[in-house]
Design an enzyme around this catalytic site. Structure first.
Site, mmCIF file in Angstrom:
data_model
loop_
_atom_site.group_PDB
_atom_site.id
_atom_site.type_symbol
_atom_site.label_atom_id
_atom_site.label_comp_id
_atom_site.label_asym_id
_atom_site.label_seq_id
_atom_site.Cartn_x
_atom_site.Cartn_y
_atom_site.Cartn_z
ATOM 1 N N LYS A 203 0.625 -1.388 -0.105
ATOM 2 C CA LYS A 203 -0.165 -0.568 0.199
ATOM 3 C C LYS A 203 0.645 0.699 0.176
ATOM 4 O O LYS A 203 2.125 1.451 -0.019
ATOM 5 C CB LYS A 203 -0.788 0.007 1.675
ATOM 6 N N ARG B 218 -10.444 -0.096 15.765
ATOM 7 C CA ARG B 218 -9.983 0.385 14.860
ATOM 8 C C ARG B 218 -11.412 0.630 13.603
ATOM 9 O O ARG B 218 -12.201 1.338 13.003
ATOM 10 C CB ARG B 218 -8.440 0.442 13.915
ATOM 11 N N TYR C 184 16.847 31.110 3.584
ATOM 12 C CA TYR C 184 16.711 32.906 3.073
ATOM 13 C C TYR C 184 16.025 33.238 5.010
ATOM 14 O O TYR C 184 16.620 31.944 5.503
ATOM 15 C CB TYR C 184 14.794 31.557 2.868
ATOM 16 N N MET D 166 12.972 24.688 -1.126
ATOM 17 C CA MET D 166 11.778 24.399 -1.344
ATOM 18 C C MET D 166 12.822 22.961 -2.892
ATOM 19 O O MET D 166 12.575 21.690 -2.195
ATOM 20 C CB MET D 166 11.164 24.328 -3.151
#
Length: 815
Positions: A483, A582, A709, A758
């Site tokens: 998954k 769950r 930054y 980024m």
């Protein structure tokens, strides 16, 4: 090898049924990767875990006409059978005869670490000095070593073979088969150490290989090894190598500072430049030099050979290509053995169409026509759609290739022809000698060009699965969780590999994940753990199997089955609630559940639950409570159903900590990726994932200047800063900037400085020597490890892996 069936029967005391005059040149042991059926016999190897006889029919359907087996199957009476008492002993007996009748010098390599690297380095250095044969891949076991020895032919003058053991008393059997003239002992470490009572017992077992050796070259940094070898083999020529200056071969100068490495070999000095200076690499280099000197290679030539050594690419790379192609890059070396290995790897993929790029085989003294006749026979059996031949020599024999064949003088001419850009929906194998630089084709064909890559070692996945299987009963099934894109690794690539290795079930979270696998040719049963109601028709259409955890889901799915016109019993998987709270049916719902299921064309394929805390020793009492509830409720429901579905509750940590509760199947997830909370188990697992990038630029930032930054990092002295092209868009969380996290450079940790951008981040490399632009930077693998990196991120390894951006290029490698 080249024997008649009759001769093999005489050597091994076997019984023959069929044509005794047939010739055998190859023995295949895996029906899935038979690359050629001509003069090939299939051996059905039986072990305590599995029986190769299950795959005899598959081998025959692939075209095999000779079967070596412990039992005869009368339904295949037109096949030639060699009936043996014990398949492994047969293989060993044949290999012993073959080796002892070969006229070649032999090198046997054993130890805990470095065997395969040294074997490959020695081969790179010696193949053009002597006709050389070597173990393929890591074939060094009770089965692998005999198969390696059977590759020897009458043209070979040198053989380089790995010998590996994992249990006491194994080396006696292997030394009986193979007794090398030159014995090479590498580093003794923790690999398989858990199976021995002490390091002394492990060393004693390893050095049995050298019983009949003339020369023993050993790592003398280990005092116990020195003592044992000197005491037991004082009558032999002994040469010790290592980083300690007490050895006969050692590094004379400062390895961290000096540009050249100076090796003291007895009274001689040999110097060479070395970019990689970690202890393991340098120790392996010392072993290499010692063997080359023993084979009388001149110092000047040794230095030339070391400078030409390519990092040992003991792997084939699989990369997602343009136009829905898969590119298999094996452009590191080319000989007949490596061509066979590459063709075997190709057979693991389901793409119906495939193309081959193949270059001249260089440095081989064999008759060219005979060589390329054999090459073309191998290639023709694969039914390639197109074959692209590069080089003057191989192009002369283009008429031997049956596929649509194109010839080119060099790689540039192929690139300019634009033929490769026309290929789509195929698997493309790049197989070439290094001088042709066909890795340039990979750069053209790959879909993503990003320097930042996630390498996935498929063989390590298999190793980890097999380790967990070794704790289980042979009949216990295994379901692999793929998954979330196989935890970020690539669901299709991982699933296809697992399907090839006979995984019993695959598990996905959502229907879309299962549909994608089915569309790409995955046929293994797939369980959908979170089926959504709008997806039920799709589940049925694509033959997926849903988890059913409530009456609402059960009723809606049954309604979908009725609407679809499905007239058999559709397989479903019932989730039982055992304490995690769950999803799942509770104990007071079981009577109604059994009543509801009766009369419906649904079949409960499995009953299962999930352990919430199997990785936490402090929650052992709660885990046993969950196991008790599961036993009670699943047994009750089985009685009500009137038949016995598969039962499963153990996850990865459950397999290792609660093995007695394995039931009929277990589920493996993070364990197959080489992660375990148990330190002892972790030692037995292999790292699967390596997240890497490169240094884009190195700058000297002056005192008082800022980096990144918001000026979050300011220097208080001139500082060497490297910029690397990976950032939060690639899955690196911003919170590990500003010296919270580290990246690996030259096996040392470099702190991340300033805010993470980024697409980039900056690291401080002032304390790391010999760093240059273009060098590899490790986000996680060994240093830092995945677990350590997750620690920087204040999260778990699952989240780290599933957060890696799709724009990061995935490369799939096999040793």
């Amino acid at each position: 090898m080249n024997y008649t069936v009759q001769h093999i029967a005489e050597i091994t005391n076997a019984q023959v049924m069929g044509d005794k005059n047939l010739t055998i040149k190859n023995i295949a042991f895996d029906s899935r990767i038979i690359y050629s059926t001509k003069n090939t016999a299939f051996i059905a190897i039986n072990t305590h875990k599995n029986s190769g006889e299950k795959f005899v029919e598959t081998a025959i359907h692939r075209g095999i006409s000779i079967i070596i087996s412990e039992h005869y199957d009368p339904q295949f009476e037109n096949i030639t059978w060699i009936i043996v008492e014990n398949s492994i002993e047969f293989l060993q007996k044949l290999a012993k005869y073959h080796f002892e009748n070969a006229q070649l010098q032999s090198i046997g390599i054993t130890g805990s670490n470095g065997k395969t690297i040294l074997k490959e380095w020695l081969y790179q250095c010696l193949w053009n000095e002597f006709p050389t044969v070597k173990s393929p891949k890591s074939f060094n076991s009770q089965i692998g070593l005999p198969l390696s020895l059977l590759q020897i032919n009458n043209t070979h003058k040198l053989g380089i073979f790995e010998v590996g053991i994992s249990q006491p008393d194994e080396m006696d059997k292997l030394e009986n088969i193979f007794h090398p003239q030159i014995g090479l002992l590498t580093h003794i470490g923790t690999a398989h150490a858990a199976n021995f009572s002490s390091e002394e017992e492990l060393v004693d077992e390893k050095i049995k290989l050298f019983k009949n050796s003339e020369v023993i070259i050993y790592n003398g940094d280990n005092l116990l090894v020195c003592q044992k070898i000197k005491k037991l083999y004082s009558d032999k020529k002994l040469i010790s190598y290592g980083l300690k200056k007490e050895n006969q071969v050692f590094i004379k100068n400062n390895i961290s500072r000096d540009e050249q490495i100076i090796v003291q070999y007895f009274g001689e000095e040999i110097s060479f430049p070395a970019h990689q200076r970690d202890e393991a690499t340098l120790t392996n280099a010392l072993a290499l030099i010692t063997v080359l000197k023993e084979l009388h290679i001149e110092n000047k030539k040794i230095v030339e050979k070391i400078n030409l050594l390519k990092a040992v690419e003991m792997r084939l790379e699989a990369i997602e290509g343009i136009k829905n192609n898969i590119v298999i890059n094996d452009s590191f070396n080319l000989d007949l053995d490596s061509l066979k290995t590459a063709l075997q790897f190709l057979n693991e993929y389901n793409k119906p169409k495939k193309s081959l790029v193949l270059t001249d085989i260089v440095g081989v003294s064999a008759n060219s026509r005979e060589l390329y006749e054999e090459v073309s026979e191998l290639v023709n059996e694969q039914n390639f759609d197109s074959v692209f031949l590069i080089g003057d020599e191989i192009s002369k024999f283009s008429e031997l290739f049956k596929s649509k064949t194109f010839t080119f003088i060099d790689t540039r001419e192929l690139i300019e022809s634009k033929h490769l850009s026309e290929i789509e929906n195929q698997i493309i194998l790049l197989k070439g000698a290094r001088k042709f630089e066909i890795e340039r084709l990979k750069d053209i064909l790959e879909l993503r060009k990003h320097d930042t890559v996630l390498e996935v070692n498929l063989n390590a996945i298999l190793h980890n699965i097999n380790y967990h299987k070794s704790l289980l009963k042979p009949e216990t099934k295994m379901m692999a969780m793929v998954k979330a894109n196989a935890y970020g690794l690539g669901s299709y690539e991982v699933s296809e590999f697992l399907q090839h290795h006979h995984i019993d079930y695959l598990g996905v979270a959502y229907v879309d994940e299962g549909v994608e696998l089915r569309k790409k040719g995955i046929t293994t049963p797939i369980i959908v753990m979170n089926p959504e109601q709008h997806s039920y028709q799709t589940i049925i259409e694509y033959n997926l199997e849903p988890e059913i955890y409530s009456f609402r889901v059960l009723d809606l799915f049954y309604e979908a089955v009725q609407k679809s016109g499905y007239d058999k019993k559709y397989p479903i998987h019932i989730k039982l609630e055992t304490g995690m709270h769950r999803l799942g049916f509770k104990d007071f719902e079981l009577d109604l559940l059994s009543e509801t299921l009766s009369g419906r064309n649904l079949k409960v394929q499995s009953l299962f639950s999930h352990l919430s805390s199997s990785d936490m020793p402090e929650e052992k009492e709660f885990t046993f409570k969950q196991l008790d509830i599961f036993e009670k409720n699943s047994t009750y429901l089985i009685e009500k159903l009137g038949y016995t579905p598969i039962r499963h509750i153990l996850n990865s940590s459950g397999i290792t900590s609660y093995t007695a509760h394995q039931y009929d199947m277990v589920r493996i997830g993070i364990g197959m990726l080489g992660e375990s909370p148990d330190g002892e188990v972790q030692k037995q697992l292999q790292s699967v994932v390596s997240f890497k990038t490169v240094i884009s630029q190195i700058s000297m930032v002056e005192n008082g200047e800022s980096v990144g930054y918001s000026r979050k990092f300011k220097t208080d002295h001139p500082t060497k800063i490297a910029t690397v092209p990976v950032g939060y868009a690639d899955g690196i969380p911003r919170l590990i900037g500003n010296q919270v996290g580290n990246l690996g450079v030259n096996k040392m940790l470099a702190p991340i400085v300033g805010n993470i951008c980024m697409d980039m981040m900056m690291i401080n490399i002032e304390n790391i020597p010999n760093v240059k632009e273009g060098d590899t930077v490790t986000v996680f693998n060994a240093k830092p490890s995945l677990k350590e990196f997750a620690g920087y991120c204040k999260t778990i390894t699952y989240e780290v892996l599933t957060s890696i951006s799709p724009r990061v290029k995935r490369i799939y490698i096999k040793d």
